[in-house]
Design a protein around this motif. Structure first.
Motif, PDB file in Angstrom:
ATOM      1  N   THR A 174      -4.680  -7.632  -2.999  1.00  0.00           N
ATOM      2  CA  THR A 174      -4.547  -6.791  -1.820  1.00  0.00           C
ATOM      3  C   THR A 174      -2.952  -7.138  -0.957  1.00  0.00           C
ATOM      4  OG1 THR A 174      -5.245  -8.489  -0.270  1.00  0.00           O
ATOM      5  CG2 THR A 174      -6.834  -7.101  -1.269  1.00  0.00           C
ATOM      6  N   ASP A 181     -10.327   0.925   4.432  1.00  0.00           N
ATOM      7  CA  ASP A 181     -11.141  -0.328   4.225  1.00  0.00           C
ATOM      8  C   ASP A 181     -12.014  -0.520   5.555  1.00  0.00           C
ATOM      9  OD1 ASP A 181      -9.259  -1.677   5.614  1.00  0.00           O
ATOM     10  OD2 ASP A 181      -8.498  -2.895   3.864  1.00  0.00           O
ATOM     11  N   PRO A 234       0.889  -1.300   0.013  1.00  0.00           N
ATOM     12  CA  PRO A 234       0.085   0.025   0.112  1.00  0.00           C
ATOM     13  C   PRO A 234       0.844   1.444   0.134  1.00  0.00           C
ATOM     14  CG  PRO A 234      -0.835  -1.336   1.712  1.00  0.00           C
ATOM     15  CD  PRO A 234       0.488  -1.956   1.065  1.00  0.00           C
ATOM     16  N   TRP A 255     -12.911  -8.760   6.054  1.00  0.00           N
ATOM     17  CA  TRP A 255     -11.952  -8.307   5.082  1.00  0.00           C
ATOM     18  C   TRP A 255     -11.753  -9.007   4.142  1.00  0.00           C
ATOM     19  CZ3 TRP A 255      -7.766 -11.164   3.878  1.00  0.00           C
ATOM     20  CH2 TRP A 255      -7.390 -12.295   4.706  1.00  0.00           C
ATOM     21  N   THR A 257      -4.535  -0.511   6.459  1.00  0.00           N
ATOM     22  CA  THR A 257      -5.539  -1.157   5.320  1.00  0.00           C
ATOM     23  C   THR A 257      -4.767  -2.340   4.492  1.00  0.00           C
ATOM     24  OG1 THR A 257      -6.785  -0.435   3.601  1.00  0.00           O
ATOM     25  CG2 THR A 257      -4.473   0.655   3.977  1.00  0.00           C
ATOM     26  N   ILE A 258      -5.377  -3.146   3.741  1.00  0.00           N
ATOM     27  CA  ILE A 258      -4.740  -4.117   3.058  1.00  0.00           C
ATOM     28  C   ILE A 258      -4.867  -3.668   1.317  1.00  0.00           C
ATOM     29  CG2 ILE A 258      -4.497  -6.127   4.521  1.00  0.00           C
ATOM     30  CD1 ILE A 258      -7.187  -7.071   3.236  1.00  0.00           C
ATOM     31  N   LYS A 259      -5.875  -2.545   1.316  1.00  0.00           N
ATOM     32  CA  LYS A 259      -5.645  -1.863  -0.063  1.00  0.00           C
ATOM     33  C   LYS A 259      -4.466  -1.477  -0.599  1.00  0.00           C
ATOM     34  CE  LYS A 259     -10.736  -0.848  -0.265  1.00  0.00           C
ATOM     35  NZ  LYS A 259     -11.909   0.217  -0.621  1.00  0.00           N
TER      36      LYS A 259
END
Length: 153
Positions: free
Chosen positions: A94, A78, A10, A86, A70-72
């Motif tokens: 991701t 998210d 990310p 998730w 976040t894993i975006k």
């Protein structure tokens, strides 16, 4: 659902901590399906409760432990979606794709542990993570909710 591994991370300040640790000990005596792994590197020591039937580990192994907000991969939040689950975010790649064990939880306490040292306590639905070490390394942990991502190296 299986996804291809990705080396992308990310953008922005999504990665709060990413460290490599040697596993020093594993305690599997208290619970049937959970082990408490203990490890360290020169700056930080940790204890992590992990579902050992899902992700077995052994003393002497080396892991990468990452905490992320976040894993975006675009770094966008998210959190509202993550509270619902998730894994159901969508089919796009991701950060989790590059790790073997992922959980979502909440940082619930900090303590001073000395002149330049702090302790952080995180709960992942009853499984706990305790970190103690360099304040310089752990000061980024100010977010309430985080992902814990683990892989063997």
């Amino acid at each position: 659902m299986s996804r291809a591994n990705t080396s992308s991370a990310p953008t922005g300040d999504a990665i709060l901590l990413s460290e490599t640790f040697g596993i020093n000990a594993i305690d599997s005596q208290k619970y049937d399906r959970v082990s408490r792994i203990s490890g360290s590197n020169p700056d930080i020591k940790f204890h992590l409760d992990i579902a050992h039937d899902l992700y077995p580990m052994a003393p002497g192994e080396t892991i990468e432990l990452c905490l992320a907000s976040t894993i975006k991969l675009d770094g966008s939040s998210d959190m509202e979606q993550a509270k619902q689950g998730w894994r159901d975010l969508d089919e796009t790649p991701t950060l989790a794709d590059g790790y073997d064990y992922v959980c979502y939880g909440k940082i619930y306490r900090f303590e001073e542990a000395g002149v330049d040292s702090i302790k952080a306590f995180i709960s992942f639905g009853g499984l706990l993570l305790y970190l103690e070490g360099s304040a310089k390394k752990l000061t980024a942990l100010k977010h309430e909710h985080v992902y814990c991502l683990v892989k063997k190296v």
